[in-house]
Design a protein around this motif. Structure first.
Motif, short mmCIF file in Angstrom:
data_model
loop_
_atom_site.label_atom_id
_atom_site.label_comp_id
_atom_site.label_asym_id
_atom_site.label_seq_id
_atom_site.Cartn_x
_atom_site.Cartn_y
_atom_site.Cartn_z
N ASP B 53 9.16 -45.78 -61.40
CA ASP B 53 7.95 -46.47 -60.99
C ASP B 53 7.05 -45.57 -60.16
OD1 ASP B 53 8.68 -49.18 -62.06
OD2 ASP B 53 10.42 -48.70 -60.83
N PHE B 54 7.66 -44.62 -59.44
CA PHE B 54 6.85 -43.61 -58.76
C PHE B 54 6.06 -42.79 -59.79
CE2 PHE B 54 9.73 -43.11 -54.73
CZ PHE B 54 9.24 -44.31 -54.27
N GLY B 87 5.52 -42.10 -50.16
CA GLY B 87 6.96 -41.94 -50.04
C GLY B 87 7.41 -42.03 -48.59
N TRP B 88 6.63 -41.39 -47.73
CA TRP B 88 6.95 -41.40 -46.30
C TRP B 88 6.91 -42.84 -45.77
CZ3 TRP B 88 7.33 -36.42 -43.72
CH2 TRP B 88 7.76 -36.52 -42.39
N SER B 114 11.32 -51.32 -56.96
CA SER B 114 10.85 -51.05 -58.31
C SER B 114 10.14 -52.27 -58.90
CB SER B 114 12.05 -50.64 -59.17
OG SER B 114 11.89 -51.01 -60.49
N LEU B 115 10.74 -53.46 -58.71
CA LEU B 115 10.12 -54.69 -59.23
C LEU B 115 8.76 -54.94 -58.58
CD1 LEU B 115 13.10 -57.21 -59.39
CD2 LEU B 115 12.05 -55.95 -61.25
N ILE B 210 6.94 -35.35 -56.12
CA ILE B 210 7.38 -34.75 -57.39
C ILE B 210 7.15 -35.76 -58.53
CG2 ILE B 210 9.38 -33.93 -58.68
CD1 ILE B 210 10.52 -32.85 -56.06
N CYS B 211 7.54 -37.00 -58.28
CA CYS B 211 7.34 -38.03 -59.30
C CYS B 211 5.86 -38.21 -59.59
CB CYS B 211 7.91 -39.37 -58.84
SG CYS B 211 9.69 -39.39 -58.80
N GLY B 212 5.04 -38.15 -58.53
CA GLY B 212 3.60 -38.27 -58.73
C GLY B 212 3.07 -37.20 -59.66
#
Lengths: 408, 301
Positions: B53-54, B87-88, B114-115, B210-212
């Motif tokens: 989801d990120f 994230g922070w 996540s939901l 990183i996911c971003g």
């Protein structure tokens, strides 16, 4: 503090009771006929749910402003009671039960989509409540022996079969045997797309065409490059893809990326995925099925012909540049009810059901005549071809640009 | 299936080039997402179910920025910073409270996250499938038989560069050293004066960033939708579990490996088996490891 709390609870309780008693109105009360519908206003089908609701409401407003429905010499107004089913089948089934049992609705309009229609059909069937639906096209809805379910739209196995017919016509015109046509196809592994596939396979078998690729696509599709790689290697004449909007978007993106050339490329949901604007090069020449075309000459006394309905709807909803067929068929479903009430001249559910079953009329949306199973057998599926970013209706094979030659 | 094998090795072997290329492009994105997961898992022992989801959030941020006319490639640093901050924030709000509890609490918390993220994106952007046109050219070789979009090459380069920067950062910088120290022994690190709370926050934020970045790349090469996160989570879990924690080169290798396996499976068995390939790979690795473990135990006995 505690006293306050008690008063508040008492008030809430009173409100709830009042709410219940007032909502338990009959399906036909005074001069209003209340239809009911669970519709997706939130969740993953909310966009199409809204298109459907607007189509229903537009028809209700028009019918009411033109004298309403005349039954037994008295004029009645139409109204629709909606609940948001949150795009979940279980919720939709609950809400339909609530509409029928608590709200006393006696006539139902369908929800959005085959999945939700499949969930609610047994409920209305159980209570003997007629349901005219406009958005559930799955073939499997009409093999259950439902007596009270009627659909104004063409069923899903007809969606892409016309592409095969067109390919056969073009082959004949070029002096080739239609059986020499080679077909590649990729369908999502879900009830709707598999219905579409069944129709294509039947049509291809009829002409003895060879199916060279028959891939299934996953539900969370974002990459179909291997299917297209195979297509590139095998060079089929016809490429057929169905997988809702995500299938159309993925196909559009990767057909462009991989420079796929096939004489005929046919995809469902092109409009919903906006392939014509997002992939102008790849989409040129693509065939897209539609339930309805604005240029259809058929007409009725309420909305006029397709172009008039289209223009009037745009006046009521200026935000639409093109009106999706989901909206048109929703309006047609309401029109079926008007005609059926008047033909039955009664609000008896069985009589109205029989009147719906006997429907045989011309509307702006197309001819409507139901089979024994409840699906509309009088209206064909239409094909449109994308050309320079706009959709052209293909009535005969001569209207089609063939072969598709995309310039990448 | 036989047809497909023949096609691959007899009739048109040239398409192997296309499939290997696709596998590498896909693998780079998987490797990136898995790398972040391995980091969070290894350092904090938090199994982040919101990983995918990120990624999708990164894609939607790019989508928003592209509406203001910003090219996806240039929106990358902005997305990186926003996701780092996000994230922070998530660490302070949620993760910090569950990090000392057992595994299931963190699983549940990140599953809930996540939901919430999925539904939030659904409300904000709607359920439609989105794409971003990077307007980059497509190169073709062998008479259009093999096509390589510039967008995928750029995403491969960016993924590689970014991974390299992180590796160097982890090796050389103070924060990187602190992260590694905390991963090895959090208590000892605390004794030696490392603010582990800060290290955790930084690690989680770095993972989100990183996911971003992966999300930006996803947005220009595939399509996305609010509920598409799960497929990235699933693959990241398969890759990290198969490669083993704390073994970052293996994670990257497994990422590319999975990309290739998926593409070949999809070529031979059909596209619908693509994600099955990830799970089957995981299964085989786990069984193989179990057998291996048994054997070595017998030796010890």
């Amino acid at each position: 503090m505690l006293k306050n709390f008690k008063i508040t609870t008492a008030m809430i309780f009173a409100l709830v009771v009042a709410g219940f008693s007032s909502s338990a109105s009959a399906g036909v009360e005074g001069d209003t006929i209340t239809l009911g519908s669970a519709i997706s206003l939130s969740g993953k089908y909310s966009t199409n749910g809204l298109h459907t609701q607007r189509g229903y409401d537009f028809a209700v407003d028009r019918i009411n402003s033109r004298g309403g429905v005349t039954v037994g010499g008295k004029s009645y107004k139409l109204a629709i009671k909606y609940y948001d089913d949150e795009s979940t089948p279980a919720r939709a089934a609950q809400l339909v039960e609530r509409l029928i049992q608590q709200d006393g609705v006696e006539f139902m309009l369908g929800p959005y989509g085959s999945g939700l229609t499949k969930a609610v059909a047994p409920v209305s069937e159980k209570f003997g409540v007629p349901m005219v639906e406009a958005e559930g096209a799955s073939r499997s809805l009409f093999t259950q022996g439902y007596k009270y379910l009627f659909a104004v739209l063409s069923t899903s196995e007809q969606y892409l079969a016309p592409a095969i017919e067109l390919a056969a016509a073009k082959a004949k015109a070029a002096g080739r045997d239609p059986s020499s046509v080679r077909v590649a196809m990729a369908f999502e592994n879900d009830p709707f797309s598999l219905d579409v596939r069944a129709g294509v396979v039947d049509a291809a078998n009829k002409y003895g065409m060879k199916i060279v690729i028959d891939d299934k696509l996953p539900a969370d599709l974002s990459d179909m490059s291997t299917t297209l790689t195979k297509t590139k290697a095998l060079k089929p004449d016809v490429l057929i893809i169905s997988g809702h909007s995500k299938g159309a978007a993925t196909a559009g993106r990767q057909i462009e990326e991989m420079r796929i050339q096939a004489d005929i490329v046919a995809i469902t949901h092109c409009e919903a995925a906006k392939v014509h604007t997002k992939f102008p090069n790849a989409s040129d020449g693509m065939l897209c099925p539609t339930q309805w075309v604005e240029s259809s000459p058929l007409k009725d006394g309420m909305f006029g012909n397709a172009a008039e309905w289209n223009a009037d709807f745009k006046v009521a909803h200026p935000s639409y540049t093109t009106v999706p067929y989901q909206t048109a068929q929703a309006s047609a479903a309401v029109l079926v009810y008007k005609e059926a009430f008047e033909a039955a001249n009664s609000f008896d559910q069985v009589k109205v059901r029989d009147a719906i079953a006997a429907t045989d009329m011309e509307t702006f949306y197309g001819n409507i005549k139901f089979s024994e199973a409840g699906n509309n057998i009088a209206k064909p599926m239409f094909m449109r071809q994308i050309s320079g970013g706009s959709y052209n209706a293909i009535i005969t094979a001569d209207d089609m640009v063939f072969p598709r030659k995309a310039s990448y | 299936m036989l047809d497909n094998l023949q096609l691959l090795f007899v009739w048109a072997p040239i398409i192997n080039v296309q499939i290997i290329l696709e596998g590498i492009f896909v693998g780079a994105i998987f490797a990136l997402v898995s790398y972040g997961l391995a980091l969070v898992w290894g350092v904090m022992n938090v199994k982040n179910l919101a990983q995918g989801d990120f990624v999708i959030m990164g894609a939607y941020l790019t989508f928003t920025l592209s509406k203001y006319g910003l090219h996806p490639i240039f929106s990358l640093p902005i997305v990186l910073v926003i996701m780092f901050g996000y994230g922070w924030l998530i660490y302070l709000l949620i993760i910090r409270r569950v990090i000392d509890n057992d595994m299931f609490v963190s699983l549940l918390a990140t599953f809930g996250l996540s939901l919430v993220m999925q539904q939030f994106m659904n409300v904000l952007y709607g359920p439609e499938v989105q794409i971003i046109d990077s307007k980059l050219p497509v190169y073709s070789m062998f008479d259009d038989f093999v096509t390589v979009p510039m967008a995928k090459i750029i995403s491969l380069i960016l993924a590689g560069t970014f991974a390299l920067i992180i590796v160097i950062f982890m090796k050389k910088s103070r924060m990187g050293q602190a992260i590694r120290a905390t991963a090895q022994d959090a208590r000892a690190a605390r004794v030696l004066g490392i603010n582990t709370d800060r290290v955790y926050a930084f690690t989680y934020a770095l993972n989100a960033a990183i996911c971003g970045v992966a999300g930006v790349l996803v947005s220009i090469i595939w399509i996305f939708q609010p509920f598409y996160g799960i497929q990235y989570s699933l693959r990241a879990f398969a890759i990290v579990t198969a490669a083993g924690l704390g073994n970052l080169p293996a994670v990257i290798g497994a990422g590319f490996g999975l990309g290739l396996i998926e593409k070949y499976t999809s070529m031979i068995l059909g596209t619908e088996y693509e994600i099955a390939a990830a799970v089957i790979m995981l299964l085989i690795v786990l069984i193989w490891r179990q057998i291996h473990l048994r054997r070595s135990r017998q030796v010890v006995r």
